[in-house]
Enzyme design. Structure first.
Site, short mmCIF file in Angstrom:
data_model
loop_
_atom_site.label_atom_id
_atom_site.label_comp_id
_atom_site.label_asym_id
_atom_site.label_seq_id
_atom_site.Cartn_x
_atom_site.Cartn_y
_atom_site.Cartn_z
N LYS A 18 0.92 -1.45 0.41
CA LYS A 18 0.09 0.27 -0.09
C LYS A 18 0.52 1.12 -0.08
O LYS A 18 0.38 2.48 -0.19
CB LYS A 18 -0.83 0.11 1.24
N THR A 38 -4.04 5.67 3.06
CA THR A 38 -2.83 6.34 2.57
C THR A 38 -3.01 6.96 1.06
O THR A 38 -2.25 8.10 1.36
CB THR A 38 -1.55 4.97 3.00
O1 LIG Z 1 1.66 3.64 8.07
C1 LIG Z 1 0.99 4.68 7.83
C2 LIG Z 1 -0.74 4.98 8.19
O2 LIG Z 1 -1.98 3.63 8.19
C3 LIG Z 1 1.70 5.93 7.55
O3 LIG Z 1 1.37 6.12 6.16
P1 LIG Z 1 2.66 6.95 5.94
O4 LIG Z 1 3.67 5.93 5.64
O5 LIG Z 1 2.64 7.05 4.15
O6 LIG Z 1 2.67 8.01 6.44
#
Ligand SMILES: O=C(CO)COP(=O)(O)O
Ligand SMILES: NC(=O)C1=CN([C@@H]2O[C@H](COP(=O)(O)OP(=O)(O)OC[C@H]3O[C@@H](n4cnc5c(N)ncnc54)[C@H](OP(=O)(O)O)[C@@H]3O)[C@@H](O)[C@H]2O)C=CC1
Length: 332
Positions: free
Chosen positions: A197, A254
């Site tokens: 993701k 995300t």
């Molecule tokens: O894993 C995350 C939320 O579940 C954090 O996402 P980011 O690392 O893209 O900020």
């Protein structure tokens, strides 16, 4: 340690890594009434956490719970029943190797990193099992921004371990009113979702940065999920895991929010702005994700486009053209 005493009220918790997520998770564990040791590698950060009771660099404006003890002593944080490893995926092996001599036999080691180790293509719990064979690996993952969790906003995540009972006990030990923990024994399914993701969120950010519109954004998320599902299936992941919190749930979060560092990186690339100086795990995982996909004969055109942009082999516009040029096919 037996699974039963993971639930003991005397269960102690150590958190390795005092970035945004480690700090938030230390506070989460403290909410259950436990004392928590929070390890940071830099002495000056430990001093700041101790004196200000705030992690100004990574999680500003959140008060560190009184029962969280910051420490630069790895042994102090490792010598606990539950040890949460909250460092970047590419640093997990070196940290785990240092940790090994300090860890209790049978301790529960919970990986909270999302990624694939670049050199070995291993998932984080595989790295843990290799470096600390005396421990019992587990993974915690799901849609959860550190600042939301630390602010006490409602969040739900999944903990997976090879034994469902072990995962259930970990969940029971760390859950609180606003931090719901579902349990699972589909470890690979949970880890693949978390790793993939992040790469897909970069694609969504690039599309937003290029101004491609909300319809394209939705199509990208749906087709990203198709790629994630195909790869997960090749790993034997269960459909309910991939459609659950750690897969679809985290992809929606995300890939749909500028709060995500992966999305923000993609957005900066797409709009030609300076790249943010933050940890975007997808940038380190894209190549490994594609290598794993190739090993399993899985087609991942969106992940491939992201990797081409990150490595400078394609401009964002060229990557979009390549995706739009693909032959029309049945939806699967
Ligand atoms: O894993 C995350 C939320 O579940 C954090 O996402 P980011 O690392 O893209 O900020
Ligand atoms: N933030 C979030 O909302 C969420 C993050 N995650 C995952 O958690 C993991 C950590 O992310 P996050 O806390 O946000 O990252 P941050 O960038 O906020 O913090 C990273 C932390 O890791 C430390 N670190 C980096 N390299 C090493 C190393 N080689 N040895 C020891 N410590 C090291 C850094 O220390 P230093 O300051 O000294 O460099 C810092 O404390 C990632 O895999 C991320 O995907 C998962 C869910 C939510």
């Amino acid at each position: 340690m037996t699974v039963k005493n993971v639930l003991d009220s005397a269960t102690t918790v150590g958190v390795i890594g005092a970035g945004a997520w480690g700090t938030a998770l230390a506070n989460v564990a403290a909410r259950t009434g436990r004392s928590v040791a929070l390890w940071a590698r830099r002495a000056e950060q430990v001093a700041e956490l101790t004196n200000l009771r705030e992690n100004r660099r990574y999680l500003a404006d959140i008060r560190l719970a009184d029962t969280v003890a910051p420490t630069a002593d790895l042994a102090r944080a490792a010598d606990n029943d539950l040890v949460l490893l909250v460092v970047p995926a590419q640093s997990l092996r070196s940290v785990a190797a240092e940790l090994r001599v300090h860890v209790r036999g049978g301790a529960t080691l919970i990986s909270c990193a999302k990624g694939i180790e670049r050199d070995t293509l291993m998932l984080p719990t595989q790295v843990l099992a290799e470096e600390i064979p005396e421990g019992r690996p587990a993974v915690l993952s799901g849609p959860s921004f550190a600042s939301d969790v630390a602010s006490g906003l409602p969040t739900a995540v999944t903990v997976a371990a090879s034994s469902l009972e072990h995962a259930r006990c970990i969940g029971a030990a760390l859950a609180s009113a606003t931090f719901r923990i579902y349990h699972s024994d589909d470890v690979a399914g949970v880890e693949i979702g978390g790793a993939a993701k992040n790469v897909m969120a970069i694609a969504a950010g690039i599309a937003a940065g290029r101004g491609l519109g909300a319809s394209a954004g939705a199509a990208l998320v749906a087709r990203s999920f198709a790629e994630l599902r195909r790869l997960g299936k090749a790993f034997g992941a269960r459909p309910e895991t991939l459609m659950g919190l750690s897969g679809l749930g985290d992809l929606i979060l995300t890939a749909g929010s500028p709060q995500s560092r992966n999305f923000a990186l993609g957005h900066a690339i797409g709009s030609g702005l300076p790249l943010p100086d933050v940890l975007a795990e997808g940038a380190f995982t894209a190549r490994g994700l594609l290598a794993l996909a190739a090993q399993h004969n899985v087609d991942m055109p969106i992940a491939s486009a992201v990797e081409a942009v990150l490595s400078g082999r394609a401009s964002p516009d060229h990557a979009v053209e390549l995706l739009l040029d693909r032959p029309l096919r049945a939806e699967n």
